[in-house]
Design an enzyme around this catalytic site. Structure first.
Site, PDB file in Angstrom:
ATOM      1  N   ARG A 114       0.854  -0.687  -0.041  1.00 50.46           N
ATOM      2  CA  ARG A 114      -0.188  -0.111   0.491  1.00 50.46           C
ATOM      3  C   ARG A 114       0.879   0.668   0.311  1.00 50.46           C
ATOM      4  O   ARG A 114       0.575   1.955   0.118  1.00 50.46           O
ATOM      5  CB  ARG A 114      -1.176   0.477   1.242  1.00 50.46           C
ATOM      6  CG  ARG A 114      -1.971  -1.565   1.457  1.00 50.46           C
ATOM      7  CD  ARG A 114      -2.727  -1.016  -0.133  1.00 50.46           C
ATOM      8  NE  ARG A 114      -3.613  -2.217   0.253  1.00 50.46           N
ATOM      9  CZ  ARG A 114      -3.259  -3.515  -0.191  1.00 50.46           C
ATOM     10  NH1 ARG A 114      -2.240  -4.152  -1.133  1.00 50.46           N
ATOM     11  NH2 ARG A 114      -4.051  -4.691  -0.033  1.00 50.46           N
ATOM     12  N   GLU A 122      -4.338   3.683   6.059  1.00 48.98           N
ATOM     13  CA  GLU A 122      -4.219   3.749   4.842  1.00 48.98           C
ATOM     14  C   GLU A 122      -4.475   4.721   3.293  1.00 48.98           C
ATOM     15  O   GLU A 122      -3.341   5.438   3.010  1.00 48.98           O
ATOM     16  CB  GLU A 122      -4.899   2.898   4.604  1.00 48.98           C
ATOM     17  CG  GLU A 122      -4.756   1.321   3.906  1.00 48.98           C
ATOM     18  CD  GLU A 122      -5.361  -0.098   3.383  1.00 48.98           C
ATOM     19  OE1 GLU A 122      -5.721   0.689   2.273  1.00 48.98           O
ATOM     20  OE2 GLU A 122      -5.049  -0.809   3.776  1.00 48.98           O
ATOM     21  N   SER A 158     -10.670   0.260   3.563  1.00 45.87           N
ATOM     22  CA  SER A 158      -9.807  -0.270   4.240  1.00 45.87           C
ATOM     23  C   SER A 158      -9.163   1.005   5.282  1.00 45.87           C
ATOM     24  O   SER A 158      -8.517   1.768   4.393  1.00 45.87           O
ATOM     25  CB  SER A 158      -8.806  -1.516   4.305  1.00 45.87           C
ATOM     26  OG  SER A 158      -9.768  -2.540   3.700  1.00 45.87           O
TER      27      SER A 158
END
Length: 341
Positions: free
Chosen positions: A165, A337, A241
């Site tokens: 990520r 994130e 998420s």
């Protein structure tokens, strides 16, 4: 010169649905418009914010500057050789629609990434991934405008500095480049990627555990799973998420396992162990709970939602409380994130 929009509402440009405004906004439909924006004297001294679909961002208030709304369209089969197809999409293309289009063209490979919200240009920044696949695996090159010079720079996979990520564009390259198009290499020797637990379970339930699923089967299965587990941002504000799955050393994991026999984790090739952040959050009692207008989704503990009327600070307050509790119980630090602005 492009139309400069003033006091521009950004609610439709962030999937949390925060009711915030930008002092100015400019729609960028091609590289020429982007280069013109770079030397636009009307906004030369203002802070800049590049926005695509706003599916990985937390806006904490009005933006007193110029927002560039990335709207570059276009998708095509660039070329093919004996080993692979090379497909290109403009940064403003909807990611899910692009994945569906590749399958329609007979070019499988991205089906595991179906229904991820956002635009193509943001996908490499986050190195989006799901169900056993990250885009880093299939990215060939991307074009980006260097903001200091206005020149087009071509990045290959190695240049992008992909990690979990993460990428060069979230780190050293942040604020220095705007991605304008992305080209993917999709191997002709396609193989299904359906060993991820949710996918394997989906095919088992469908009565085809030993059958060879097609790329369309996987695409439809991923869509079904995501719709069952994740709230639609058009209905409930969220960015998917909210926390990364943390990785710990094998030694630290053994200590955790001695205390938490049911801990959900995945051993990595580098001997580190990736922990399921959703499981950690759920064990701390946050699943389905909230603080004011911000809450943890009742079906997926990794997803924070705007129940209505929440602002960025409400979401961050909830995230901070979750991080505190996970750290207190497990000694593990959760990392966000999305990007906070």
């Amino acid at each position: 010169m492009s139309e400069l929009m003033t006091d521009y509402a950004l609610q439709a440009h962030n999937t949390f649905g925060f009711k915030v405004h930008a002092r100015y906004a400019l729609r960028i439909e091609n590289e020429a418009m982007l280069r013109a924006a770079l030397v636009d004297t009307r906004t030369a001294d203002l802070p800049r914010l590049v926005l695509g679909g706003g599916s990985n961002i937390v806006l904490t208030g009005d933006f007193d500057g110029i927002v560039w709304l990335i709207s570059m369209k276009g998708r095509r089969l660039v070329h093919e050789d004996e080993q692979a197809w090379f497909v290109e999409a403009g940064a403003g293309e909807n990611w899910h629609e692009f994945v569906a289009w590749t399958l329609e063209q007979g070019c499988p490979g991205l089906e595991n990434l179906a229904l991820i919200p956002g635009l193509v240009g943001a996908a490499p920044v986050q190195n989006i991934g799901a169900y056993g696949l990250e885009i880093a695996e299939h990215l060939a090159t991307l074009n980006a405008i260097e903001l200091s010079t206005g020149k087009t720079v071509v990045f290959d996979k190695a240049d992008c500095g992909f990690a979990y990520r993460d990428s060069f564009f979230k780190q050293q390259g942040r604020g220095r480049f705007v991605i304008t198009s992305v080209t993917f290499r999709l191997p002709k020797k396609w193989r299904p990627r359906c060993d991820y637990a949710d996918l394997a379970r989906q095919f088992s339930v469908a009565g085809m555990p030993d059958a060879q699923p097609t790329s369309r089967d996987i695409f439809e299965a991923v869509v079904a799973i995501r719709r069952a587990k994740l709230p639609n941002p058009a209905e409930i504000g969220n960015v998917g998420s909210f926390f990364k799955n943390p990785a710990v050393s094998a030694e630290d994991f053994d200590l955790l396992l001695a205390r938490e026999a049911d801990i959900v984790a995945y051993r990595q090739p580098d001997r580190r162990v990736k922990l399921a952040a959703g499981w950690l959050i759920e064990q701390c009692g946050w699943k389905g709970r909230g603080l004011g207008p911000a809450a943890v989704h009742a079906q997926h503990a990794l997803v924070l939602i705007n129940k209505g009327g929440a602002q960025g600070q409400d979401i961050l307050e909830l995230a901070g409380a979750i991080q505190h509790d996970v750290d207190a119980r497990f000694g593990v630090q959760l990392e966000l994130e999305p990007t906070v602005i």
